[in-house]
Design an enzyme around this catalytic site. Sequence first.
Site, mmCIF file in Angstrom:
data_model
loop_
_atom_site.group_PDB
_atom_site.id
_atom_site.type_symbol
_atom_site.label_atom_id
_atom_site.label_comp_id
_atom_site.label_asym_id
_atom_site.label_seq_id
_atom_site.Cartn_x
_atom_site.Cartn_y
_atom_site.Cartn_z
ATOM 1 N N ARG A 134 0.821 -1.236 0.000
ATOM 2 C CA ARG A 134 0.000 0.000 0.000
ATOM 3 C C ARG A 134 0.842 1.268 0.000
ATOM 4 N NH1 ARG A 134 -3.260 -2.836 3.857
ATOM 5 N NH2 ARG A 134 -5.027 -3.761 2.788
ATOM 6 N N LYS A 156 2.900 11.324 -11.531
ATOM 7 C CA LYS A 156 2.033 10.479 -12.370
ATOM 8 C C LYS A 156 2.743 9.156 -12.581
ATOM 9 C CE LYS A 156 -0.752 13.647 -15.146
ATOM 10 N NZ LYS A 156 -0.996 14.143 -16.516
ATOM 11 N N GLU A 198 9.783 18.873 -24.919
ATOM 12 C CA GLU A 198 9.105 19.151 -23.650
ATOM 13 C C GLU A 198 9.713 20.374 -22.958
ATOM 14 O OE1 GLU A 198 6.387 17.564 -22.623
ATOM 15 O OE2 GLU A 198 6.412 15.563 -23.520
ATOM 16 N N LYS A 239 7.195 23.126 -13.999
ATOM 17 C CA LYS A 239 6.335 21.971 -13.727
ATOM 18 C C LYS A 239 5.989 21.898 -12.246
ATOM 19 C CE LYS A 239 5.097 17.340 -14.539
ATOM 20 N NZ LYS A 239 5.159 16.149 -15.345
ATOM 21 N N GLU A 249 -4.633 17.330 -11.720
ATOM 22 C CA GLU A 249 -5.052 17.706 -13.076
ATOM 23 C C GLU A 249 -6.553 17.964 -13.210
ATOM 24 O OE1 GLU A 249 -2.772 15.901 -16.369
ATOM 25 O OE2 GLU A 249 -4.703 15.720 -17.374
ATOM 26 N N ARG A 253 -2.985 21.930 -14.511
ATOM 27 C CA ARG A 253 -2.034 20.881 -14.928
ATOM 28 C C ARG A 253 -2.299 20.439 -16.366
ATOM 29 N NH1 ARG A 253 0.666 16.008 -11.370
ATOM 30 N NH2 ARG A 253 1.950 15.213 -13.061
ATOM 31 N N ASN A 257 -0.395 19.476 -21.138
ATOM 32 C CA ASN A 257 -0.767 18.638 -22.287
ATOM 33 C C ASN A 257 -0.717 19.405 -23.604
ATOM 34 O OD1 ASN A 257 -1.191 16.512 -20.546
ATOM 35 N ND2 ASN A 257 -3.360 16.976 -20.274
ATOM 36 N N HIS A 260 -0.282 17.601 -26.828
ATOM 37 C CA HIS A 260 -0.401 16.170 -26.554
ATOM 38 C C HIS A 260 -1.644 15.523 -27.167
ATOM 39 C CE1 HIS A 260 3.009 16.883 -24.007
ATOM 40 N NE2 HIS A 260 3.018 15.650 -23.541
ATOM 41 N N HIS A 264 -0.460 12.622 -29.169
ATOM 42 C CA HIS A 264 -0.773 11.235 -28.790
ATOM 43 C C HIS A 264 -1.419 10.482 -29.948
ATOM 44 C CE1 HIS A 264 -0.769 11.784 -24.129
ATOM 45 N NE2 HIS A 264 0.420 11.466 -24.595
ATOM 46 N N HIS A 278 8.007 9.900 -28.729
ATOM 47 C CA HIS A 278 6.996 10.707 -28.030
ATOM 48 C C HIS A 278 7.266 12.214 -28.212
ATOM 49 C CE1 HIS A 278 4.177 12.056 -24.972
ATOM 50 N NE2 HIS A 278 5.160 12.740 -24.407
HETATM 51 N N1 GLY Z 1 3.269 14.948 -18.331
HETATM 52 C C1 GLY Z 1 2.169 15.733 -17.960
HETATM 53 C C2 GLY Z 1 1.935 15.799 -16.480
HETATM 54 O O1 GLY Z 1 2.772 15.382 -15.702
HETATM 55 O O2 GLY Z 1 0.910 16.256 -16.074
#
Ligand code: GLY
Length: 382
Positions: A134, A156, A198, A239, A249, A253, A257, A260, A264, A278
Site C-alpha cells: 500500500r 504520475k 518538452e 512543472k 489535473e 495541470r 498537455n 499532446h 498522442h 513521443h
Molecule cells: N506529463 C504531464 C503531467 O505530468 O501532467
Amino acid sequence: MTAPLRASDPIVVDVALGDRSYDIVIGRGQLASLGARIGRLRPGAKVAIVSDENVAPRHLDAAVAAVKNGAAQGSTSVSTIVLPPGESTKSFTHLSKLCDELIARRIERSDVVVALGGGVIGDLAGFAAAIVRRGVDYVQVPTSLLAQVDSSVGGKTAIDSPQGKNLIGAFYQPILVIADTALLDTLPEREFRAGYAEVAKYGLLGDAAFFAWLEANWKDVFAGGPAREHAIATSCRAKAAIVARDERETGDRMLLNLGHTFGHALEAAAGYSDRLLHGEAIAIGMALAFEFSARRGLLAKAEADRAIGHIAAVGLPTRMGQIEGGAPTLDQAMELIAQDKKVSRGKLTFILARGIGNAFVAKDVDAQDVRAFLADKLKQAN
Ligand code: GLY
C-alpha cells in the site's frame, strides 16, 4: 585544452505539496549523492534500484556505488532489478513481476525503491511503489532529458492498457528526484532532441522570456554545461509550480498537455515505435496547436510561425508529412483524438494559445473544426 566537466553544485527545486513536498536536485555528477540523500531522508532504509537493459550497463554500477557510499548516512543494503527496455514493459505482466520481486526482497514501507531510467521505468517503478504494501517510498533518477524535465516530476505513475497509454495508474509522489545532467551525455542525439520538445513546451505554454532564451541559447543546451542545467531547472520549476497548484489535473495541470492531444494521436498511429518518438509527436502536436490557434484568430500567424520556427530550427518535425512511413488518414486521426480526450457532445478539450507563453485550456472545441483543420493539414502533408 578545455577543462573536463566536473560535478557542479546542484540547483534544488522544491515541489511544494505540504507534507509530501520533495526536492528535485539538478546538476552534473549528482547521482553520486544518491545514497547520502536517501540516508538523510530515510535512515536505515533498504534500497531496491529498478532499471532497464539499456540504462543498466551505463549507470547501474554508479548508482549502486552511490547508495553504498551513503551507508555512513544510514542507507543499509542495495539490490537491483533490471527489466527489458521499451514501452511494452509498462504492462501488467512486468508490473506483477516487479511487485513480486520487491516483496521477495523484503522491501517494506520504511524502505526505498529507486527508478533509474527514462519515462517507462519511472512510470512503472513509481506505480509498483504506489501499490506494494500500500505504498513504499520511491526516488526518481531520470536518465533521459524527457524524464528529467517531465515524467519524473509530479507523481504520475502508470502502466498501459490495450485501450491506450497510461490508463492504469496512480498519482503517487516520489520523495526525491535526482536529475544528474551528466547522464544525458550518453543519450543518442535523436532522443535528446525529442526530449527538448518538452523543454520548449514550458516556454510556449507559460514563459515567453524562457522561450526567447531558448531561441538564443538552444545550441548551448544541446552542447551541455550551464545552459543545459538552466533549461532543465527552468522546466522543472515551471512543472513544480503547476503541480503544486493542481496535483490531480483538474485545471492548470492540463496546460502540460500542450501538443499532446494531436501528438498522442500521431504517436498511436505510428504504433508507439521508432517511427515517431513521443517528443517528436509532441513537437508536431505543438506546431498543430499553434497553427490551429492562429486559424481560430487567437493569435497572429507570425506568432505561430515563430513558435513553429524554433521547433523546426532544432531539427524536430513540425508537419505530419515528416512522419516516417506516412501520416495517418483523417478518419484514423479523428478516431484517435476522440479516444485520447473524450468527446462530449461533439466538443473536445484542447490546449490552445493566445500567444507564445500564453496557453489556456479550451474545453469547447468543435470536433468538426478540428476535422476541417486536419483535413487541410493532411492535404498539405501528402
Ligand atoms: N506529463 C504531464 C503531467 O505530468 O501532467
